[in-house]
Scaffold this active site. Structure first.
Site, PDB file in Angstrom:
ATOM      1  N   LYS A  75       0.459  -1.238   0.487  1.00 34.12           N
ATOM      2  CA  LYS A  75       0.351   0.107  -0.456  1.00 34.12           C
ATOM      3  C   LYS A  75       0.832   1.756  -0.166  1.00 34.12           C
ATOM      4  O   LYS A  75       1.491   1.348   0.695  1.00 34.12           O
ATOM      5  CB  LYS A  75      -0.747  -0.015   1.210  1.00 34.12           C
ATOM      6  CG  LYS A  75      -1.957   0.837   1.121  1.00 34.12           C
ATOM      7  CD  LYS A  75      -2.262   0.462   2.671  1.00 34.12           C
ATOM      8  CE  LYS A  75      -3.773   1.837   2.032  1.00 34.12           C
ATOM      9  NZ  LYS A  75      -4.685   1.351   3.780  1.00 34.12           N
ATOM     10  N   SER A 145      -9.258   2.510   3.520  1.00 30.48           N
ATOM     11  CA  SER A 145      -8.664   3.528   1.912  1.00 30.48           C
ATOM     12  C   SER A 145      -7.159   2.211   1.175  1.00 30.48           C
ATOM     13  O   SER A 145      -6.567   2.759   0.479  1.00 30.48           O
ATOM     14  CB  SER A 145      -7.555   4.120   3.001  1.00 30.48           C
ATOM     15  OG  SER A 145      -6.614   3.184   4.177  1.00 30.48           O
ATOM     16  N   SER A 169     -10.023  -0.055   7.531  1.00 32.58           N
ATOM     17  CA  SER A 169      -9.578   0.193   6.041  1.00 32.58           C
ATOM     18  C   SER A 169      -9.035  -0.823   5.398  1.00 32.58           C
ATOM     19  O   SER A 169      -8.473  -0.991   4.731  1.00 32.58           O
ATOM     20  CB  SER A 169      -8.350   1.789   5.880  1.00 32.58           C
ATOM     21  OG  SER A 169      -8.782   2.594   5.814  1.00 32.58           O
TER      22      SER A 169
END
Length: 436
Positions: A75, A145, A169
C-alpha cells in the site's frame, strides 16, 4: 491453471517442491496486471523488470523463509527504498524514502518479491480517493483506504498485499473484494515507516485468498504461537454471533451474509449463541472517531505547516482541529476504550470467537464513497485481531463477507479457528467449495 490464480499457500508449496519458480509466478502476475489493470487501476507504481530480476535472484537460492518467491503488493503509504512512496498525495509525488518500512523489510527478508505499490486514499486518511475500481464491477468502489491492495488481490493480480486499518480500511475492502484479510492485534506488527494517522489505532495487516495465506504471512511476522497450535475440532467451537450496537446500519446484503454464516455454522455442528454487548460499547464508534481525528491533528500538523494551501483541506482541518476536540474528550475516549477492552475479554469465558459483520453490505457505487466503517471501528479501537472471511454475494452480485474476532494477542488461535470455520462460512471461494 495460470500461476497468478494460485493462492499464496499453493504457490509456496509448489515453489518448495520445485514445481514452480518465482520468475514464472511473477511473470504470470505481470501478464494479469497488463490485461486487467488498465480498467481496475490497482497499482500506482510497478517496475516489471526489477520484479523479474528479483525473482530470478530468489530462484538461485534454496527456500529461506515462509514467503520465498511470493509476489507482494505494498500500500502506497508504506515506505519502500527502491520505489516511490507518494501517499497518493499531490505534494509527495516522486518522494523516495531511503529505507524500507519495517513490514516491507520483514517481507523481503522472508523471501517475498515486492511487486509494486498499490493505490490508496490520500495518506490512508482522507483527501483524494484512489483511482482503483472494484474488479467485480468497475462502477463500484473496492473500499478504502486499502483500495489498490484489496482490488489487486481480489483480481488475482498478486497473491498477497499489505493494507492498513485505522477505522475499517482493511477488513471492509476484504469484504468488498471477496478476499481474506487479517488485521492483527494492534502493536504486534511494527508501524515504523508507514504514514501515521492515529497512534492509538493504526494497524498494518495483509490480504490473501485463504486463511492459509494469512497464516503464512503471520509466521513471517512471528506472531505469537502461529503454527504451534492444533487446529480445533469444528464441533467443539462456541461462536458468539454479535450484531453490535450499530445493527441499525446493516443493509439487506450484510444481514443476509451474517445470517447465512450463522446458519452454515449451526448446520456443521458449531454451537452458535447470541452476544449482546454491554451498554458502554455503544459509545465506541464515537470514541474511535474522536481519537482518530484528535490524534490526526498531530499527525498532519507538519504537512499543513509545510505545504499550506497545497495540502488538501481535509488535512488542514485536522491540523487546525476544526472539530474542536478537547483534551477532556480524548481522555474520555481513551478511558472508555480501556474499560471496554477489559470487559470484552472477560466475555470470552462463555465462547471461543465472535462472529460479526465485516461491512454493512455490498460495495457502494462510485469511487468517492468507499463505504461505512461502522462495523469495524469498535474492533479497531479494542485492539483485537480480526479475520475477514468471504461469505456470499448481494443482490447486484458483489461480494459480502463477515469477520471473526478474538481477544488481544490471540491471533494464532484466531487463525487456527479460521482454518476450520472458513470452509463452512465461505462457499463462494473455489478452494472451499465442497466439489472443488
Amino acid at each position: 491453471m495460470e500461476p497468478c490464480f494460485l493462492t499464496a499457500a499453493e504457490a509456496a508449496a509448489q515453489i518448495r517442491d520445485g514445481k514452480l519458480t518465482s520468475e514464472t509466478l511473477i511473470r504470470s502476475c505481470i501478464a494479469r496486471i497488463e490485461a486487467r489493470d488498465p480498467q481496475v487501476k490497482a497499482w500506482l507504481h510497478l517496475d516489471k523488470a526489477k520484479a523479474i530480476a528479483a525473482a530470478r535472484e530468489v530462484d538461485k537460492h534454496p527456500v529461506k523463509g515462509p514467503l520465498h518467491g511470493l509476489p507482494f503488493g505494498v500500500k502506497d503509504m508504506i515506505d519502500t527504498a527502491d520505489m516511490p512512496t507518494t501517499y497518493n498525495s499531490p505534494v509527495f509525488q516522486g518522494h523516495r524514502p531511503s529505507r524500507d518500512a519495517a513490514c516491507v523489510g520483514v517481507a523481503r527478508l522472508s523471501g517475498a518479491v515486492i511487486l509494486g505499490k498499490t493505490d490508496t486514499v490520500e495518506f490512508a486518511a482522507g483527501g483524494r480517493r484512489a483511482a482503483t475500481r472494484n474488479p467485480k464491477n468497475l462502477a463500484h468502489t473496492p473500499g478504502g483506504s486499502s483500495s489498490g491492495s484489496g482490488a489487486a488481490v481480489g483480481d488475482r493480480q498478486v497473491p498477497l498485499a499489505f493494507g492498513t486499518q485505522t477505522g475499517g480500511s482493511h477488513i471492509r475492502p476484504a469484504s468488498f473484494n471477496g478476499i481474506y484479510g487479517l488485521k492483527p492485534t494492534w502493536g504486534s506488527v511494527s508501524r515504523e515507516g508507514a504514514k501515521q494517522y492515529s497512534n492509538m489505532l493504526d494497524t498494518i495487516g495483509w490480504y490473501g485468498r485463504s486463511v492459509a495465506d494469512l497464516s503464512l504471512v503471520a509466521s513471517a511476522f512471528r506472531l505469537h504461537d502461529v503454527g504451534a497450535l492444533t487446529t480445533p475440532d469444528l464441533t467443539t467451537l462456541k461462536v458468539a454471533a454479535c450484531r453490535t450496537p450499530y445493527w441499525g446500519k446493516i443493509e439487506p446484503a450484510g444481514e443476509k451474509a451474517f445470517d447465512l454464516a450463522c446458519d452454515r455454522l449451526r448446520q456443521a455442528g458449531v454451537t452458535v449463541t447470541e452476544l449482546t454487548l454491554p451498554e458502554p460499547f455503544g459509545g465506541l464508534f464515537d470514541a474511535q472517531h474522536t481519537i482518530m481525528m484528535g490524534e490526526g491533528r498531530a499527525s498532519f500538523l507538519d504537512a499543513a505547516l509545510e505545504f499550506g494551501d497545497r495540502l488538501h483541506q481535509d488535512f488542514r482541518d485536522r491540523a487546525e482541529n476544526k472539530l474542536g476536540i478537547t483534551p477532556a474528550q480524548l481522555i474520555a475516549a481513551y478511558d472508555l476504550a480501556a474499560e471496554c477492552r477489559r470487559a470484552f475479554e472477560a466475555l470470552y469465558a462463555d465462547f471461543d470467537v465472535v462472529l460479526t459483520p465485516a461491512a454493512p453490505g455490498e460495495a457502494p457505487e462510485g469511487s468517492y464513497n468507499t463505504g461505512d466503517h461502522v462495523f469495524n471501528a469498535m474492533w479497531t479501537l479494542l485492539h483485537v485481531p480480526c479475520l475477514g472471511i468471504p461469505c456470499t454475494t448481494g443482490p447486484i452480485g458483489l461480494p459480502v463477507g463477515v469477520q471473526i474476532v478474538a481477544p488481544r494477542f490471540d491471533d494464532a488461535r484466531l487463525l487456527a479457528m479460521g482454518e476450520v470455520l472458513a470452509p463452512v462460512i465461505d462457499l463462494e471461494t473455489p478452494q472451499y467449495r465442497p466439489e472443488a
